[in-house]
Design an enzyme around this catalytic site. Structure first.
Site, mmCIF file in Angstrom:
data_model
loop_
_atom_site.group_PDB
_atom_site.id
_atom_site.type_symbol
_atom_site.label_atom_id
_atom_site.label_comp_id
_atom_site.label_asym_id
_atom_site.label_seq_id
_atom_site.Cartn_x
_atom_site.Cartn_y
_atom_site.Cartn_z
ATOM 1 N N ALA A 321 -30.099 42.014 31.728
ATOM 2 C CA ALA A 321 -29.033 43.122 30.852
ATOM 3 C C ALA A 321 -29.738 44.462 30.903
ATOM 4 C CB ALA A 321 -29.101 42.686 29.504
ATOM 5 N N HIS A 445 -54.604 44.932 12.408
ATOM 6 C CA HIS A 445 -55.024 43.647 12.060
ATOM 7 C C HIS A 445 -54.113 43.223 10.775
ATOM 8 C CE1 HIS A 445 -57.702 40.350 11.779
ATOM 9 N NE2 HIS A 445 -58.079 40.803 10.477
HETATM 10 P P1 FAD Z 1 -21.888 41.010 33.360
HETATM 11 O O1 FAD Z 1 -22.688 41.060 31.934
HETATM 12 O O2 FAD Z 1 -21.737 39.939 33.887
HETATM 13 O O3 FAD Z 1 -20.627 41.801 32.839
HETATM 14 C C1 FAD Z 1 -19.815 41.951 33.805
HETATM 15 C C2 FAD Z 1 -17.972 42.054 33.369
HETATM 16 O O4 FAD Z 1 -17.167 42.352 34.404
HETATM 17 C C3 FAD Z 1 -17.648 40.725 32.834
HETATM 18 O O5 FAD Z 1 -17.304 40.750 31.317
HETATM 19 C C4 FAD Z 1 -16.561 40.435 33.824
HETATM 20 O O6 FAD Z 1 -15.495 39.779 32.927
HETATM 21 C C5 FAD Z 1 -15.875 41.526 34.003
HETATM 22 N N1 FAD Z 1 -15.128 41.659 35.618
HETATM 23 C C6 FAD Z 1 -15.856 41.037 36.555
HETATM 24 N N2 FAD Z 1 -14.867 41.403 37.554
HETATM 25 C C7 FAD Z 1 -13.778 41.974 37.035
HETATM 26 C C8 FAD Z 1 -12.624 42.802 37.613
HETATM 27 N N3 FAD Z 1 -12.116 42.444 38.662
HETATM 28 N N4 FAD Z 1 -11.895 43.394 36.501
HETATM 29 C C9 FAD Z 1 -12.261 43.400 35.307
HETATM 30 N N5 FAD Z 1 -13.221 42.998 34.757
HETATM 31 C C10 FAD Z 1 -14.270 42.388 35.540
HETATM 32 N N6 FAD Z 1 -30.178 39.132 30.391
HETATM 33 C C11 FAD Z 1 -31.299 39.580 29.752
HETATM 34 O O7 FAD Z 1 -31.887 40.788 29.947
HETATM 35 N N7 FAD Z 1 -32.136 39.022 28.546
HETATM 36 C C12 FAD Z 1 -31.539 37.732 28.118
HETATM 37 O O8 FAD Z 1 -32.142 37.190 26.975
HETATM 38 C C13 FAD Z 1 -30.448 37.058 29.072
HETATM 39 N N8 FAD Z 1 -30.035 35.833 28.774
HETATM 40 C C14 FAD Z 1 -28.993 35.104 29.548
HETATM 41 C C15 FAD Z 1 -28.942 33.801 29.086
HETATM 42 C C16 FAD Z 1 -27.534 33.267 29.820
HETATM 43 C C17 FAD Z 1 -27.147 32.032 29.429
HETATM 44 C C18 FAD Z 1 -27.264 34.155 30.960
HETATM 45 C C19 FAD Z 1 -25.867 33.312 31.724
HETATM 46 C C20 FAD Z 1 -27.671 35.426 31.238
HETATM 47 C C21 FAD Z 1 -28.398 35.931 30.692
HETATM 48 N N9 FAD Z 1 -29.098 37.201 30.845
HETATM 49 C C22 FAD Z 1 -30.101 37.675 30.170
HETATM 50 C C23 FAD Z 1 -28.267 37.909 32.068
HETATM 51 C C24 FAD Z 1 -27.758 38.887 31.553
HETATM 52 O O9 FAD Z 1 -26.377 38.333 31.104
HETATM 53 C C25 FAD Z 1 -26.938 39.547 32.847
HETATM 54 O O10 FAD Z 1 -28.001 40.163 33.492
HETATM 55 C C26 FAD Z 1 -26.298 40.669 32.438
HETATM 56 O O11 FAD Z 1 -25.130 40.442 31.588
HETATM 57 C C27 FAD Z 1 -25.555 41.702 33.358
HETATM 58 O O12 FAD Z 1 -24.832 42.851 33.168
HETATM 59 P P2 FAD Z 1 -23.740 43.411 34.024
HETATM 60 O O13 FAD Z 1 -23.018 44.305 33.160
HETATM 61 O O14 FAD Z 1 -24.306 43.546 35.271
HETATM 62 O O15 FAD Z 1 -22.730 41.989 34.199
#
Ligand code: FAD
Ligand code: NAD
Length: 467
Positions: A321, A445
Site C-alpha cells: 500500500a 529507555h
Molecule cells: P488496490 O488497492 O487493489 O485498488 C485498486 C482498485 O481499483 C480497486 O478498488 C478495484 O475495485 C478498482 N478497479 C479495478 N479495475 C477497475 C476498473 N476497470 N474500473 C474502476 N475501478 C477499478 N499492503 C501493505 O502495505 N500493508 C499491509 O498490511 C497489507 N496487507 C494486506 C493484506 C491482504 C489480505 C491483502 C490481500 C493485501 C495486503 N496488502 C498490504 C497489499 C495492499 O492491499 C496492496 O498493495 C494495495 O492495496 C495496492 O494498492 P493499489 O491502489 O495499487 O490497488
C-alpha cells in the site's frame, strides 16, 4: 460530457492518494471505482481488515495465555467469531467513509462503475445497472491494483478452497486450515486462525517461509510459529487441491520427490497476487502489458501513451500500500512539472504477525550476492528491559553496514512493534546515516527502540552495551 485534467481509475491507496495530490496541485480530478466503497483492496479486503482480525485474535490469545503471568485471573474466556468479523467490518466501514470525506474535501468527483478506455483521452464508465457515461480526461492514472492469484490446477470454490478475501469473513473457525504459501498473507491469516484454535499447516514451495526477507528473519519467525504449534511443510510443491464434502485434500511433492497428502477442512491459497487490468480495454488506448500482465511503465511511471500513467500493484515492484501511495504522489507531482523521487530500496516491508517482522534495504543474502563488503550487528529483544516487562522476548534487530564507510545498507528485525521501529531504519537510510550515527543517538529507555541502538553499536564497533 464532463471534462477533467486527470481521471484516476481505481480508488485503492495508489488511486485515492494520487487523486488527492492532483487536486492539491490544482488539477480538476475525477476518480472511478467499480465497487460501492472506495479504498481498494487495502481498505476493504487487505491491510485494514487483516490487521483488525490480527488485533482481535491477539487480544484473545493474550487473555488465554498471558494474562495469568501478569496476575490477571479471568475465569473462562470465550470469543465470538461473528462479533470479531463484525468489528472488523465496522473498522473497514469507518475507514472507507474517511476516503469519501477526503474526496469531498478535495473536490474530487467520484464515479462508481467500471472504467474502460474508449481512446487515450476518453474513459467510459459503466455502473452496476448497466448505465454508461463517458468522461474526457487530458491525463489518466491507471490504479486498478491486483487480485489473488492461484495455481492452474486449483479451482477456488470460495467456501473451503479460499483466498484472503474469504478468509477475512469466515463463519466458523476451521478445524484444520491448510495454507498454501508461507508468505505474508499465509502467515498473517494463518496466525489469526491458529490463535482462535485451528490447527494450521503451511505448505511452502521454497525452503523457508517469507523467502524474500532476510534469512535470519525466516528462521526466527519459524521458531516462534513452531512454538505456537503451527506445522510447516517446506520445500513442498503443491500439485493438487480437491474438495470432498467438507474435506479438502492438498497433494504436494516434497524434496525427495515423494507425494505427500494433507487433509483439512479449509485451504487458504496465498501464493501471491496478479496485476488486475480486466475490463480496462487497454488496447483502445494503445497501452502495453508485460509477460506477467502488469502495465508497462517507464521511470516516470508513464505508459507507452504519454498522457497515461500507472501506479501501485498493477505495475512492477512490491505489492504494498505505501509503495502505491508513494507512486500516486510521484505521478501527480510529475504531471505538475515537479521533480519528485522514489527510492525503491527504501520501501519497507512488514509482516504483521506477532512478533512482527520488518525490513528495509538490502538483506544479507543480497549483499553477499552483489559482492558488497559489509559488517553485521545484531541484538536480541530478550536482552531488553522493555521486552521483559511486556513479556515479548522473541526476535532481534540486525543492522548491515558497509564495511568501509559504515553506511547502513539494511535493517531487519523481528519483534514487538517492529512494524513501527522500522521507520527509524528508513529515516536513517534516507539520510544515509552510518551505523555509528544511530549508535550515538539517545534512544528512550526502556523501549524496544534500544535494540536498534544496540544493533548499531554491534555493527559499528562490536560494542553492544547490554549483551
Ligand atoms: P488496490 O488497492 O487493489 O485498488 C485498486 C482498485 O481499483 C480497486 O478498488 C478495484 O475495485 C478498482 N478497479 C479495478 N479495475 C477497475 C476498473 N476497470 N474500473 C474502476 N475501478 C477499478 N499492503 C501493505 O502495505 N500493508 C499491509 O498490511 C497489507 N496487507 C494486506 C493484506 C491482504 C489480505 C491483502 C490481500 C493485501 C495486503 N496488502 C498490504 C497489499 C495492499 O492491499 C496492496 O498493495 C494495495 O492495496 C495496492 O494498492 P493499489 O491502489 O495499487 O490497488
Ligand atoms: P507472497 O508472495 O508474500 O507469498 C507467496 C508464497 O507462496 C511464497 O512464499 C511462495 O514461495 C509460495 N508459493 C508460490 N507457489 C507455491 C506453490 N505452488 N506451492 C507452495 N507454495 C507456493 O504472496 P501473498 O502472501 O499471497 O501476498 C500477496 C501480496 O500481498 C504480497 O505481494 C504482499 O506484498 C501483499 N501483502 C502484504 C502484506 C503486508 O504488507 N503485511 C500483507 C498481506 C499481503
Amino acid at each position: 460530457m464532463s471534462s477533467y485534467d486527470v481521471a484516476v481509475i481505481g480508488s485503492g491507496p495508489g488511486g485515492y492518494v494520487a487523486a488527492i495530490r492532483c487536486a492539491q496541485l490544482g488539477m480538476k480530478t475525477a476518480i472511478i471505482e467499480k465497487y460501492d466503497t472506495l479504498g481498494g483492496t487495502c481498505l476493504n479486503v487487505g491491510c485494514i481488515p487483516s490487521k483488525a482480525l490480527l488485533d482481535s485474535s491477539h487480544h484473545y490469545e493474550d487473555a488465554i495465555k498471558h494474562f495469568d503471568e501478569h496476575g490477571i485471573e479471568l475465569g473462562e474466556v470465550k470469543f465470538s467469531l461473528e462479533k470479531m468479523i463484525a468489528r472488523k467490518q465496522g473498522v473497514v466501514d469507518m475507514t472507507t467513509k474517511g476516503i469519501d470525506f477526503l474526496m469531498d474535501k478535495n473536490k474530487i468527483d467520484v464515479f462508481h462503475g467500471v472504467g474502460s478506455f474508449k481512446d487515450a483521452t476518453h474513459v467510459d464508465i459503466a455502473d452496476a445497472n448497466g448505465k454508461k457515461q463517458t468522461i474526457e480526461a487530458a491525463k489518466t492514472i491507471i490504479a486498478t491494483g491486483s487480485k489473488p492469484s492461484t495455481l492452474p490446477f486449483i479451482s477456488l470454490d470460495k467456501e473451503r478452497i479460499i483466498t484472503s478475501t474469504e478468509a477475512l469473513k469466515l463463519k466458523e473457525v476451521p478445524k484444520h486450515m491448510i495454507v498454501i504459501g508461507g508468505g505474508v498473507i499465509g502467515l498473517e491469516l494463518g496466525q489469526v486462525y491458529k490463535r482462535l484454535g485451528a490447527e494450521v499447516t503451511v505448505v511452502e514451495y521454497m525452503d523457508r517461509i517469507i523467502p524474500t526477507m532476510d534469512k535470519a528473519q525466516s528462521k526466527e519467525l519459524m521458531k516462534v510459529f513452531k512454538k505456537q504449534k503451527v506445522k510447516f511443510a517446506l520445500s513442498h510443491g503443491v500439485t493438487a487441491v480437491e474438495r470432498d464434502g467438507n474435506e479438502v485434500k492438498v497433494k504436494a511433492t516434497n524434496k525427495k520427490g515423494e507425494e505427500v497428502e494433507f487433509i483439512g477442512d479449509y485451504c487458504l491459497v496465498s501464493v501471491g497476487r496478479r496485476a488486475y487490468t480486466d475490463g480496462l480495454n487497454l488496447e483502445a488506448a494503445g497501452i502495453l502489458t508485460d509477460n506477467r500482465g502488469r502495465v508497462e511503465v517507464n521511470a516516470y511511471l508513464q505508459t507507452k501513451v504519454s498522457n497515461i500513467y500507472a501506479i501501485g500493484d498493477v505495475i512492477k515492484g512490491a505489492m504494498l500500500a505505501h509503495k502505491a501511495e508513494e507512486e500516486g504522489v510521484f505521478v501527480a507531482e510529475t504531471m505538475a512539472g515537479q521533480k519528485p523521487h522514489i527510492d525503491y530500496n527504501l520501501i519497507p516491508g512488514v509482516v504483521y504477525t506477532w512478533p512482527e517482522v520488518a525490513s528495509v534495504g538490502k538483506t544479507e543474502e543480497q549483499l553477499i550476492e552483489a559482492g558488497v563488503a559489509y559488517k553485521a550487528g545484531s541484538f536480541p529483544m530478550r536482552a531488553l528491559g522493555r521486552s521483559r516487562a511486556s513479556g515479548d522476548i522473541d526476535g532481534f534487530v540486525k543492522i548491515l553496514a558497509d564495511k568501509t564507510t559504515d553506511e547502513v545498507l539494511g535493517m531487519h528485525m523481528v519483534g514487538a512493534r517492529a512494524a513501527d521501529l522500522i521507520a527509524e531504519g528508513v529515516t536513517a537510510m534516507e539520510f544515509r546515516a552510518s551505523a555509528e550515527d544511530i549508535a550515538r543517538m539517545s534512544h528512550p529507555h526502556p523501549t524496544y527502540t534500544e535494540a536498534v541502538k544496540e544493533a548499531a553499536l554491534a555493527a559499528t564497533a562490536d560494542r553492544a552495551l547490554h549483551i
